[in-house]
Design a protein around this motif. Structure first.
Motif, PDB file in Angstrom:
ATOM      1  N   LYS A   1       0.887  -1.268   0.031  1.00 40.83           N
ATOM      2  CA  LYS A   1       0.157   0.034  -0.035  1.00 40.83           C
ATOM      3  C   LYS A   1       1.034   1.246  -0.072  1.00 40.83           C
ATOM      4  O   LYS A   1       0.384   2.505   0.241  1.00 40.83           O
ATOM      5  CB  LYS A   1      -0.940   0.011   1.290  1.00 40.83           C
ATOM      6  CG  LYS A   1      -1.986  -1.088   1.064  1.00 40.83           C
ATOM      7  CD  LYS A   1      -2.839  -0.968  -0.223  1.00 40.83           C
ATOM      8  CE  LYS A   1      -3.923  -1.880  -0.194  1.00 40.83           C
ATOM      9  NZ  LYS A   1      -4.472  -1.685  -1.675  1.00 40.83           N
ATOM     10  N   GLY A   2       2.353   1.203  -0.119  1.00 45.50           N
ATOM     11  CA  GLY A   2       2.983   2.355  -0.221  1.00 45.50           C
ATOM     12  C   GLY A   2       3.609   2.673   0.704  1.00 45.50           C
ATOM     13  O   GLY A   2       4.777   3.526   0.655  1.00 45.50           O
ATOM     14  N   MET A   3       3.768   1.875   1.918  1.00 44.04           N
ATOM     15  CA  MET A   3       4.597   2.282   3.248  1.00 44.04           C
ATOM     16  C   MET A   3       6.205   1.815   2.783  1.00 44.04           C
ATOM     17  O   MET A   3       6.341   0.714   2.074  1.00 44.04           O
ATOM     18  CB  MET A   3       4.077   1.667   4.101  1.00 44.04           C
ATOM     19  CG  MET A   3       4.995   1.881   5.808  1.00 44.04           C
ATOM     20  SD  MET A   3       4.581   1.069   7.032  1.00 44.04           S
ATOM     21  CE  MET A   3       2.917   2.181   7.358  1.00 44.04           C
ATOM     22  N   LYS A   4       7.022   2.443   3.206  1.00 41.10           N
ATOM     23  CA  LYS A   4       8.406   2.116   3.041  1.00 41.10           C
ATOM     24  C   LYS A   4       8.577   0.927   3.933  1.00 41.10           C
ATOM     25  O   LYS A   4       8.195   0.686   5.152  1.00 41.10           O
ATOM     26  CB  LYS A   4       9.505   3.040   3.322  1.00 41.10           C
ATOM     27  CG  LYS A   4       9.498   4.397   2.610  1.00 41.10           C
ATOM     28  CD  LYS A   4      10.531   5.280   2.994  1.00 41.10           C
ATOM     29  CE  LYS A   4      10.611   6.682   2.019  1.00 41.10           C
ATOM     30  NZ  LYS A   4      11.657   7.477   2.334  1.00 41.10           N
ATOM     31  N   LEU A   5       9.417   0.016   3.325  1.00 44.57           N
ATOM     32  CA  LEU A   5       9.788  -1.480   4.026  1.00 44.57           C
ATOM     33  C   LEU A   5      10.307  -1.036   5.491  1.00 44.57           C
ATOM     34  O   LEU A   5       9.926  -1.730   6.384  1.00 44.57           O
ATOM     35  CB  LEU A   5      10.860  -2.000   3.114  1.00 44.57           C
ATOM     36  CG  LEU A   5      11.166  -3.394   3.822  1.00 44.57           C
ATOM     37  CD1 LEU A   5      10.041  -4.450   4.138  1.00 44.57           C
ATOM     38  CD2 LEU A   5      12.319  -4.372   2.866  1.00 44.57           C
ATOM     39  N   GLU A   6      11.172  -0.198   5.495  1.00 41.35           N
ATOM     40  CA  GLU A   6      11.623   0.117   6.743  1.00 41.35           C
ATOM     41  C   GLU A   6      10.935   0.430   7.758  1.00 41.35           C
ATOM     42  O   GLU A   6      10.885   0.239   8.995  1.00 41.35           O
ATOM     43  CB  GLU A   6      13.036   1.141   6.747  1.00 41.35           C
ATOM     44  CG  GLU A   6      13.974   0.777   5.862  1.00 41.35           C
ATOM     45  CD  GLU A   6      13.724   1.320   4.184  1.00 41.35           C
ATOM     46  OE1 GLU A   6      13.144   2.186   4.022  1.00 41.35           O
ATOM     47  OE2 GLU A   6      14.183   0.460   3.346  1.00 41.35           O
TER      48      GLU A   6
END
Length: 159
Positions: free
Chosen positions: A115-120
């Motif tokens: 959904k677009g959140m950065k993996l970190e």
């Protein structure tokens, strides 16, 4: 300790409610196929938690305060319940994440990234340490709020 026997009993009920709710979420697919609806569904548990506080204070009022309880007595009793529940929360969370759904974090991370959140950021958010801290202090803070509101409803009314 006998003074807090009712609080401890209801903290155990609260803990089992949390574990059962986590199992229900998994069973209904809110940890995988219906993961998009997880944030809404998971918050419905607060209705049941508030019910626990009401039932607890009714029990405390009847069996400890002999039917007469002030708002302050209810609030203090509810805060003690919240503290006991807070102490038990990491154990319930550990059990749920280890035995009920060990894939919970992986699924939440994968969904968040999709959904677009950065993996970190997703990994930081869905980490056992972060989750335990959030759940533990959430249990205490919401417990204090629920104790105050439930005490308003359960206190002995002045005539």
């Amino acid at each position: 300790m006998n003074k807090f026997k009712i609080e401890f009993k209801w903290a155990i009920y609260y803990t089992f409610l949390g574990i059962m709710w986590f199992q229900l979420e998994k069973y209904l697919g809110f940890h995988d196929t219906n993961i998009a609806n997880h944030p809404v569904f998971t918050n419905l548990v607060f209705i049941l938690i508030f019910g626990i506080y009401i039932l607890f204070l009714l029990d405390k009022k009847k069996n400890f305060f002999k039917g007469i309880m002030t708002w302050q007595q209810g609030l203090l009793s509810g805060v003690i319940l919240a503290i006991f529940a807070m102490i038990l929360t990491p154990f319930a969370l550990y059990y749920s994440l280890k035995y009920v759904n060990p894939d919970f974090f992986t699924n939440m991370i994968n969904y968040s990234v999709s959904k677009g959140m950065k993996l970190e950021n997703a990994q930081a958010m869905f980490d056992i340490t972060a989750y335990m801290i959030f759940a533990t202090f959430g249990t205490l803070s919401f417990g204090i709020i629920f104790a105050a509101l439930a005490a308003l409803l359960v206190k002995t009314k002045n005539k």
